[in-house]
Motif scaffolding. Structure first.
Motif, PDB file in Angstrom:
ATOM      1  N   GLU A 215       0.786  -1.018  -0.068  1.00  0.00           N
ATOM      2  CA  GLU A 215      -0.335  -0.471   0.275  1.00  0.00           C
ATOM      3  C   GLU A 215       0.839   1.464   0.292  1.00  0.00           C
ATOM      4  O   GLU A 215       0.995   2.330  -0.656  1.00  0.00           O
ATOM      5  CB  GLU A 215      -1.132   0.051   1.357  1.00  0.00           C
ATOM      6  CG  GLU A 215      -2.252  -1.230   1.098  1.00  0.00           C
ATOM      7  CD  GLU A 215      -2.301  -2.384   1.340  1.00  0.00           C
ATOM      8  OE1 GLU A 215      -2.926  -3.279   2.073  1.00  0.00           O
ATOM      9  OE2 GLU A 215      -0.789  -2.500   1.898  1.00  0.00           O
ATOM     10  N   SER A 216       1.913   1.218   0.568  1.00  0.00           N
ATOM     11  CA  SER A 216       2.801   2.342   0.174  1.00  0.00           C
ATOM     12  C   SER A 216       3.712   2.672  -1.246  1.00  0.00           C
ATOM     13  O   SER A 216       4.340   3.403  -1.266  1.00  0.00           O
ATOM     14  CB  SER A 216       4.594   2.495   0.901  1.00  0.00           C
ATOM     15  OG  SER A 216       3.263   2.057   2.547  1.00  0.00           O
ATOM     16  N   CYS A 217       3.259   1.154  -1.867  1.00  0.00           N
ATOM     17  CA  CYS A 217       3.929   1.987  -2.978  1.00  0.00           C
ATOM     18  C   CYS A 217       2.998   1.522  -4.065  1.00  0.00           C
ATOM     19  O   CYS A 217       2.693   0.358  -4.613  1.00  0.00           O
ATOM     20  CB  CYS A 217       5.285   0.630  -3.071  1.00  0.00           C
ATOM     21  SG  CYS A 217       5.425   1.069  -5.358  1.00  0.00           S
ATOM     22  N   ILE A 218       2.192   3.168  -4.572  1.00  0.00           N
ATOM     23  CA  ILE A 218       1.550   2.349  -5.993  1.00  0.00           C
ATOM     24  C   ILE A 218       1.592   3.103  -7.047  1.00  0.00           C
ATOM     25  O   ILE A 218       1.087   2.460  -8.249  1.00  0.00           O
ATOM     26  CB  ILE A 218       0.772   3.557  -5.069  1.00  0.00           C
ATOM     27  CG1 ILE A 218      -0.491   2.905  -3.784  1.00  0.00           C
ATOM     28  CG2 ILE A 218      -1.502   3.500  -6.379  1.00  0.00           C
ATOM     29  CD1 ILE A 218      -1.536   4.210  -3.200  1.00  0.00           C
ATOM     30  N   VAL A 219       2.383   4.173  -7.602  1.00  0.00           N
ATOM     31  CA  VAL A 219       2.732   4.674  -8.325  1.00  0.00           C
ATOM     32  C   VAL A 219       4.196   4.612  -8.844  1.00  0.00           C
ATOM     33  O   VAL A 219       5.007   4.508  -7.399  1.00  0.00           O
ATOM     34  CB  VAL A 219       1.852   5.845  -9.253  1.00  0.00           C
ATOM     35  CG1 VAL A 219       0.297   5.903  -8.956  1.00  0.00           C
ATOM     36  CG2 VAL A 219       2.498   6.636  -7.671  1.00  0.00           C
TER      37      VAL A 219
ATOM     38  N   ILE B 291       9.553  -3.939  -3.177  1.00  0.00           N
ATOM     39  CA  ILE B 291       8.105  -2.742  -3.362  1.00  0.00           C
ATOM     40  C   ILE B 291       7.276  -4.289  -4.029  1.00  0.00           C
ATOM     41  O   ILE B 291       8.047  -5.306  -4.786  1.00  0.00           O
ATOM     42  CB  ILE B 291       8.122  -2.685  -4.270  1.00  0.00           C
ATOM     43  CG1 ILE B 291       8.939  -2.481  -5.540  1.00  0.00           C
ATOM     44  CG2 ILE B 291       9.123  -1.107  -3.689  1.00  0.00           C
ATOM     45  CD1 ILE B 291       9.005  -1.806  -6.782  1.00  0.00           C
ATOM     46  N   ASN B 292       6.275  -4.524  -3.550  1.00  0.00           N
ATOM     47  CA  ASN B 292       4.752  -4.671  -4.492  1.00  0.00           C
ATOM     48  C   ASN B 292       4.504  -4.388  -5.412  1.00  0.00           C
ATOM     49  O   ASN B 292       3.271  -3.262  -4.500  1.00  0.00           O
ATOM     50  CB  ASN B 292       3.904  -6.296  -3.636  1.00  0.00           C
ATOM     51  CG  ASN B 292       2.967  -6.714  -3.727  1.00  0.00           C
ATOM     52  OD1 ASN B 292       3.258  -6.703  -5.312  1.00  0.00           O
ATOM     53  ND2 ASN B 292       2.574  -7.863  -3.556  1.00  0.00           N
ATOM     54  N   ILE B 293       4.333  -4.369  -6.827  1.00  0.00           N
ATOM     55  CA  ILE B 293       3.347  -3.453  -7.586  1.00  0.00           C
ATOM     56  C   ILE B 293       2.344  -4.476  -7.914  1.00  0.00           C
ATOM     57  O   ILE B 293       2.873  -5.326  -8.219  1.00  0.00           O
ATOM     58  CB  ILE B 293       4.087  -3.026  -8.774  1.00  0.00           C
ATOM     59  CG1 ILE B 293       6.469  -2.756  -8.200  1.00  0.00           C
ATOM     60  CG2 ILE B 293       4.057  -3.064 -10.048  1.00  0.00           C
ATOM     61  CD1 ILE B 293       7.546  -3.264  -9.286  1.00  0.00           C
TER      62      ILE B 293
ATOM     63  N   LYS C 165      -3.030  -0.689  -9.730  1.00  0.00           N
ATOM     64  CA  LYS C 165      -2.382   0.613  -8.888  1.00  0.00           C
ATOM     65  C   LYS C 165      -1.895   1.017  -9.349  1.00  0.00           C
ATOM     66  O   LYS C 165      -1.786   2.802  -9.431  1.00  0.00           O
ATOM     67  CB  LYS C 165      -2.285   0.150  -7.923  1.00  0.00           C
ATOM     68  CG  LYS C 165      -3.012  -0.558  -6.864  1.00  0.00           C
ATOM     69  CD  LYS C 165      -3.140  -0.212  -5.491  1.00  0.00           C
ATOM     70  CE  LYS C 165      -1.981  -1.149  -5.433  1.00  0.00           C
ATOM     71  NZ  LYS C 165      -0.705  -1.523  -3.690  1.00  0.00           N
ATOM     72  N   CYS C 166      -0.866   0.691 -10.467  1.00  0.00           N
ATOM     73  CA  CYS C 166      -0.067   1.929 -10.922  1.00  0.00           C
ATOM     74  C   CYS C 166      -0.135   2.568 -12.527  1.00  0.00           C
ATOM     75  O   CYS C 166       0.118   3.015 -13.180  1.00  0.00           O
ATOM     76  CB  CYS C 166       1.304   1.048 -11.126  1.00  0.00           C
ATOM     77  SG  CYS C 166       1.596  -0.406 -12.397  1.00  0.00           S
ATOM     78  N   GLY C 167      -1.205   1.238 -12.982  1.00  0.00           N
ATOM     79  CA  GLY C 167      -1.942   1.737 -14.354  1.00  0.00           C
ATOM     80  C   GLY C 167      -1.024   0.978 -16.009  1.00  0.00           C
ATOM     81  O   GLY C 167      -1.096   1.146 -17.052  1.00  0.00           O
TER      82      GLY C 167
ATOM     83  N   ALA D 181       4.680  -0.575 -14.953  1.00  0.00           N
ATOM     84  CA  ALA D 181       5.098  -1.603 -13.755  1.00  0.00           C
ATOM     85  C   ALA D 181       6.820  -1.665 -14.574  1.00  0.00           C
ATOM     86  O   ALA D 181       7.889  -1.831 -13.797  1.00  0.00           O
ATOM     87  CB  ALA D 181       4.416  -2.731 -13.805  1.00  0.00           C
ATOM     88  N   LEU D 182       6.664  -1.824 -16.128  1.00  0.00           N
ATOM     89  CA  LEU D 182       8.052  -1.755 -16.758  1.00  0.00           C
ATOM     90  C   LEU D 182       8.918  -1.202 -16.191  1.00  0.00           C
ATOM     91  O   LEU D 182      10.331  -1.941 -15.841  1.00  0.00           O
ATOM     92  CB  LEU D 182       7.915  -2.543 -17.365  1.00  0.00           C
ATOM     93  CG  LEU D 182       7.584  -3.443 -18.083  1.00  0.00           C
ATOM     94  CD1 LEU D 182       7.596  -3.481 -19.313  1.00  0.00           C
ATOM     95  CD2 LEU D 182       8.358  -5.151 -18.180  1.00  0.00           C
TER      96      LEU D 182
END
Length: 336
Positions: free
Chosen positions: A229-233, A247-249, A253-255, A260-261
């Motif tokens: 939840e601390s790593c969204i974008v 980090i868990n992507i 959440k990131c689009g 993500a890449l």
């Protein structure tokens, strides 16, 4: 391009509970993008924590339907850049971005992992998630699905006791996800006992914005800590580099795959362990995640395994965790 939006209500095998919510069904939006005789599929699931519903995503995308259908498609990256100028939520962008990647790979007749010049002969095995429940039910779920790695959802008043009891029934690797339910003091206190119980890492133990607490945890925890939840974008990755071990992507959440890449690359540059997780997607979303696995340290892509009925075929996860990648291009998705 031809654009289609479809709502699915995905049925879960069991009630799925984490520290802040429970549900038996998962609303999902599947986007299809057609060009000539090729169709690409993408997915984003609804999420109450982020105030995302099928209807909200549908409204966003419908507002630019004409622009999408008139768009001259070249690459997924260019399409993602176009979408980012349209003020859509990342969830809506994700569904479109995944569909664009699947379409692009099908046009080229190459799976995405090959387009990205990665080798799928080596990849991490997905964990299988055990949601919060009575201890007896959590044990029963483990017995129903023997697996080499379990992610155990916690956030109760007996978290360590739960792990002690589950350990009696499995020698699998355990990963703990508290979904923001613990304090720094609790995390530091629980970690030594959890480490003895064969826990590999802790995922997002503290509230997403508790950076002071995470600094304490980083200095004192005997277990690695992974941000969720601390790593969204993309812009979150650097700050997480100072407060987490990894980090868990999440694509939703990131689009999508495009950002993500970049997040994977940045995370590795910062020396972080990199994981990609799912949001209880069907095989549409899971097959997109699978294309990234050769680049990852850990993966959580059990979403379709948690469903009582899937809506697509693509990546196949064998009983030992090995993956059978589709022969078709892109993410290899076909709707059932």
């Amino acid at each position: 391009m031809n654009l289609t939006l479809t709502k699915y209500v995905l049925p879960l095998k069991h009630t799925f509970s984490i520290s802040r919510e429970s549900h038996n069904f998962q609303d999902s939006m599947v986007v299809s993008l057609g060009l000539n005789d090729k169709v690409g599929y993408g997915e984003a699931t609804a999420n109450p924590y982020y105030k995302i519903t099928f209807e909200s995503m549908q409204q966003e995308i419908e507002s630019i339907r004409t622009e999408i259908e008139n768009y001259t498609f070249t690459t997924p990256e260019d399409f993602n850049q176009f979408l980012n100028k349209k003020h859509l939520s990342n969830f809506a962008i994700c569904a479109l971005d995944l569909a664009a990647h699947d379409l692009y790979g099908k046009i080229l007749n190459k799976p995405l992992y090959k387009i990205w010049n990665t080798d799928n002969s080596s990849y991490p095995i997905t964990n299988f998630t055990i949601g919060i429940d009575s201890i007896d039910n959590m044990v029963a779920k483990m017995k129903e699905q023997p697996w080499p790695i379990y992610k155990i959802k916690l956030g109760t008043d007996q978290d360590v006791a739960i792990v002690k009891e589950l350990r009696k029934y499995s020698d699998a690797i355990f990963r703990i996800d508290a979904n923001c339910a613990w304090t720094a003091e609790e995390t530091i206190s629980y970690a030594p006992e959890l480490k003895k119980l064969g826990v590999e890492f802790l995922e997002q133990p503290l509230k997403a914005d508790d950076w002071t607490g995470m600094e304490q945890v980083m200095h004192a925890s005997v277990l690695p800590v992974i941000a969720d939840e601390s790593c969204i974008v993309e812009s979150d990755v650097e700050q997480c580099g100072y407060h987490f071990n990894g980090i868990n992507i999440k694509l939703t959440k990131c689009g999508g795959l495009t950002p993500a890449l970049r997040m994977i690359k940045k995370g590795k540059e910062l020396g972080l362990k990199v994981m990609v997780g799912c949001m209880t997607e069907s095989s549409v979303g899971i097959s997109a995640i699978a294309q990234l696995t050769p680049q990852l340290d850990y993966v959580d892509m059990d979403g379709a395994m948690l469903l009582s009925k899937d809506i697509a075929k693509g990546i196949k996860i064998e009983p030992n965790g090995n993956l059978i990648f589709p022969n078709t291009g892109g993410s290899g998705i076909t709707l059932l």
